[in-house]
Scaffold this motif. Structure first.
Motif, PDB file in Angstrom:
ATOM      1  N   ASP A 113       0.625  -1.580  -0.626  1.00 47.86           N
ATOM      2  CA  ASP A 113      -0.098   0.094  -0.053  1.00 47.86           C
ATOM      3  C   ASP A 113       0.402   1.533  -0.003  1.00 47.86           C
ATOM      4  N   ALA A 114       1.596   1.694  -0.859  1.00 48.78           N
ATOM      5  CA  ALA A 114       1.962   2.860  -1.030  1.00 48.78           C
ATOM      6  C   ALA A 114       0.783   3.882  -1.092  1.00 48.78           C
ATOM      7  N   ASP A 115       0.088   3.681  -1.361  1.00 51.71           N
ATOM      8  CA  ASP A 115      -0.572   5.375  -0.961  1.00 51.71           C
ATOM      9  C   ASP A 115      -0.183   6.286   0.300  1.00 51.71           C
ATOM     10  N   LEU A 116       0.316   7.067   0.355  1.00 55.28           N
ATOM     11  CA  LEU A 116       0.779   7.651   1.501  1.00 55.28           C
ATOM     12  C   LEU A 116       0.469   8.986   2.131  1.00 55.28           C
ATOM     13  N   ARG A 117      -1.190   8.933   0.978  1.00 53.90           N
ATOM     14  CA  ARG A 117      -1.977  10.012   1.091  1.00 53.90           C
ATOM     15  C   ARG A 117      -3.402   9.566   1.913  1.00 53.90           C
ATOM     16  N   ALA A 118      -3.605   8.479   1.115  1.00 54.79           N
ATOM     17  CA  ALA A 118      -4.757   8.172   1.555  1.00 54.79           C
ATOM     18  C   ALA A 118      -4.914   6.237   1.278  1.00 54.79           C
ATOM     19  N   PRO A 119      -4.201   5.890   2.773  1.00 58.29           N
ATOM     20  CA  PRO A 119      -3.657   4.479   2.264  1.00 58.29           C
ATOM     21  C   PRO A 119      -4.753   3.868   2.178  1.00 58.29           C
ATOM     22  N   GLU A 120      -5.102   3.374   1.156  1.00 60.48           N
ATOM     23  CA  GLU A 120      -6.291   2.460   0.549  1.00 60.48           C
ATOM     24  C   GLU A 120      -6.955   0.894   1.446  1.00 60.48           C
ATOM     25  N   LEU A 121      -5.799   0.289   0.505  1.00 63.92           N
ATOM     26  CA  LEU A 121      -5.667  -0.584   0.923  1.00 63.92           C
ATOM     27  C   LEU A 121      -5.919  -0.984   2.796  1.00 63.92           C
ATOM     28  N   ALA A 136       9.045   2.253   7.658  1.00 58.31           N
ATOM     29  CA  ALA A 136      10.072   1.781   6.744  1.00 58.31           C
ATOM     30  C   ALA A 136      11.152   2.829   5.491  1.00 58.31           C
ATOM     31  N   LEU A 137      10.256   3.078   5.307  1.00 64.91           N
ATOM     32  CA  LEU A 137      11.517   4.300   3.784  1.00 64.91           C
ATOM     33  C   LEU A 137      12.108   5.413   4.713  1.00 64.91           C
ATOM     34  N   GLY A 138      11.319   5.186   5.926  1.00 64.76           N
ATOM     35  CA  GLY A 138      12.422   6.234   6.631  1.00 64.76           C
ATOM     36  C   GLY A 138      13.494   5.892   7.380  1.00 64.76           C
ATOM     37  N   GLY A 139      13.571   4.234   7.647  1.00 64.99           N
ATOM     38  CA  GLY A 139      14.471   4.009   8.497  1.00 64.99           C
ATOM     39  C   GLY A 139      14.011   3.678   9.812  1.00 64.99           C
ATOM     40  N   PHE A 140      13.165   3.307  10.115  1.00 69.60           N
ATOM     41  CA  PHE A 140      12.602   4.014  11.202  1.00 69.60           C
ATOM     42  C   PHE A 140      12.180   2.373  11.840  1.00 69.60           C
ATOM     43  N   VAL A 166       3.021  13.020   5.616  1.00 69.07           N
ATOM     44  CA  VAL A 166       3.758  14.650   5.644  1.00 69.07           C
ATOM     45  C   VAL A 166       4.047  14.821   4.210  1.00 69.07           C
ATOM     46  N   ASN A 167       5.369  13.968   3.532  1.00 68.10           N
ATOM     47  CA  ASN A 167       6.075  14.301   2.709  1.00 68.10           C
ATOM     48  C   ASN A 167       6.311  13.092   1.951  1.00 68.10           C
ATOM     49  N   PRO A 168       4.925  12.479   1.579  1.00 72.06           N
ATOM     50  CA  PRO A 168       5.354  11.145   0.536  1.00 72.06           C
ATOM     51  C   PRO A 168       5.996  11.309  -0.674  1.00 72.06           C
ATOM     52  N   ALA A 169       5.907  12.269  -1.782  1.00 78.61           N
ATOM     53  CA  ALA A 169       6.604  12.447  -2.860  1.00 78.61           C
ATOM     54  C   ALA A 169       7.970  11.817  -1.924  1.00 78.61           C
ATOM     55  N   GLU A 170       8.412  12.841  -1.090  1.00 80.21           N
ATOM     56  CA  GLU A 170      10.502  12.671  -0.798  1.00 80.21           C
ATOM     57  C   GLU A 170      10.106  11.557  -0.334  1.00 80.21           C
ATOM     58  N   LEU A 171       9.539  10.618   0.626  1.00 80.44           N
ATOM     59  CA  LEU A 171       9.638   9.038   0.746  1.00 80.44           C
ATOM     60  C   LEU A 171       9.543   8.472  -0.068  1.00 80.44           C
ATOM     61  N   LEU A 172       9.135   8.522  -0.873  1.00 84.36           N
ATOM     62  CA  LEU A 172       8.989   7.307  -2.475  1.00 84.36           C
ATOM     63  C   LEU A 172       9.896   7.341  -3.540  1.00 84.36           C
ATOM     64  N   ALA A 173      10.366   8.678  -3.735  1.00 82.26           N
ATOM     65  CA  ALA A 173      12.015   9.337  -4.283  1.00 82.26           C
ATOM     66  C   ALA A 173      12.858   8.637  -3.678  1.00 82.26           C
ATOM     67  N   SER A 174      12.918   8.350  -2.035  1.00 83.09           N
ATOM     68  CA  SER A 174      14.560   8.419  -1.463  1.00 83.09           C
ATOM     69  C   SER A 174      14.881   7.130  -1.792  1.00 83.09           C
ATOM     70  N   ARG A 175      15.779   5.992  -1.502  1.00 78.92           N
ATOM     71  CA  ARG A 175      16.519   4.960  -1.679  1.00 78.92           C
ATOM     72  C   ARG A 175      15.951   4.400  -0.736  1.00 78.92           C
ATOM     73  N   GLY A 176      15.056   4.424   0.203  1.00 79.25           N
ATOM     74  CA  GLY A 176      14.708   3.606   1.111  1.00 79.25           C
ATOM     75  C   GLY A 176      13.197   2.921   0.460  1.00 79.25           C
ATOM     76  N   LEU A 177      12.705   3.007  -0.761  1.00 84.23           N
ATOM     77  CA  LEU A 177      11.952   2.018  -1.084  1.00 84.23           C
ATOM     78  C   LEU A 177      13.006   0.936  -1.811  1.00 84.23           C
ATOM     79  N   ARG A 178      13.854   1.697  -2.534  1.00 85.58           N
ATOM     80  CA  ARG A 178      14.761   0.274  -3.372  1.00 85.58           C
ATOM     81  C   ARG A 178      15.226  -0.102  -1.945  1.00 85.58           C
TER      82      ARG A 178
END
Length: 251
Positions: A113-121, A136-140, A166-178
């Protein structure tokens, strides 16, 4: 995103003649403690791909086989489910496609569920977790912590719980997703990863994650998706990553 009653994929006619083998995922992939969804939750979540007499199940199976062949032909494993705008049924397609893949029983399946504004699933499945994808994306949080073992009927898959940020795009663009995707491969070798996303044209969240994804399934809806939105979405998704499009014909 509302449920849909009809999903039709633009795939070759021969795909419709595929008779999938139905097996549960090997128990060795799960160590016990599964989250078992009861029938009311399955119905409320809009899971239609368990009933072989439901026309939507057959259509999801055609889509499933086509997507699996597309991924395997190029050695890929991640598939993002993307819609131009809200209301196209992308979450319904993502959930039912993941369940359909799990029914094959040949490879582990992970639904993110990668919708970080309205996590539907996460809401549909009524999942609760102290940590989700944003952590997980933030390393926590470790990836293992957010992969919830879920049993739907006789079939099992892992669901990476969502959460708002609060910062979905930044998190999803980070190396955390990889790193999360790499850790999923380490945890569940050969897993097919289905990623539900925020509507493409609302914010830049989905654009931020697309470089980490192998293929994209574009979900459109008759009466909702405008021709302009289709054209814009087609320009934003790299042509070599667009696997197919599905059109939801009825509500």
């Amino acid at each position: 995103m509302g449920n849909i009653d009809d999903v039709r994929d633009f795939v070759p006619a021969e795909e419709a003649r595929v008779a999938p083998r139905l097996r549960a995922v090997d128990d060795r992939l799960f160590g016990g403690g599964d989250i078992v969804l009861d029938p009311p939750t399955i119905r409320r979540a809009g899971i239609a791909s368990l009933n072989g007499r439901d026309r939507r199940t057959r259509e999801i199976d055609i889509l499933r086989t086509h997507m699996l062949r597309t991924l395997e032909a190029e050695g890929h494993r991640t598939l993002a489910i993307v819609s131009p705008r809200a209301g196209c049924g992308a979450s319904f397609v993502a959930l039912n496609l993941a369940v359909g893949l799990a029914r094959l029983g040949e490879r582990p399946v992970v639904l993110i569920d990668a919708d970080l504004r309205a996590p539907e699933l996460t809401a549909r499945l009524r999942l609760e977790s102290t940590s989700g994808l944003p952590q997980a994306l933030g390393g926590f949080a470790a990836t293992r912590e957010i992969l919830l073992p879920v049993r739907i009927g006789a079939y099992r898959l892992r669901v990476a719980s969502g959460g708002s940020a609060v910062n979905p795009a930044e998190l999803l663009a980070s190396r955390g997703l990889r790193e999360v995707l790499d850790e999923i491969e380490d945890e569940l070798p050969g897993a097919i990863v289905v990623v539900d996303t925020h509507p493409l044209l609302d914010f830049d969240d989905t654009l931020a994650l697309l470089p980490r994804i192998d293929k994209v399934l574009l979900v459109l809806r008759a009466g909702v998706t405008s021709a302009r939105d289709v054209e814009t979405a087609a320009r934003l998704v790299p042509p070599d990553r667009l696997a197919a499009a599905v059109l939801n014909r009825h509500r």
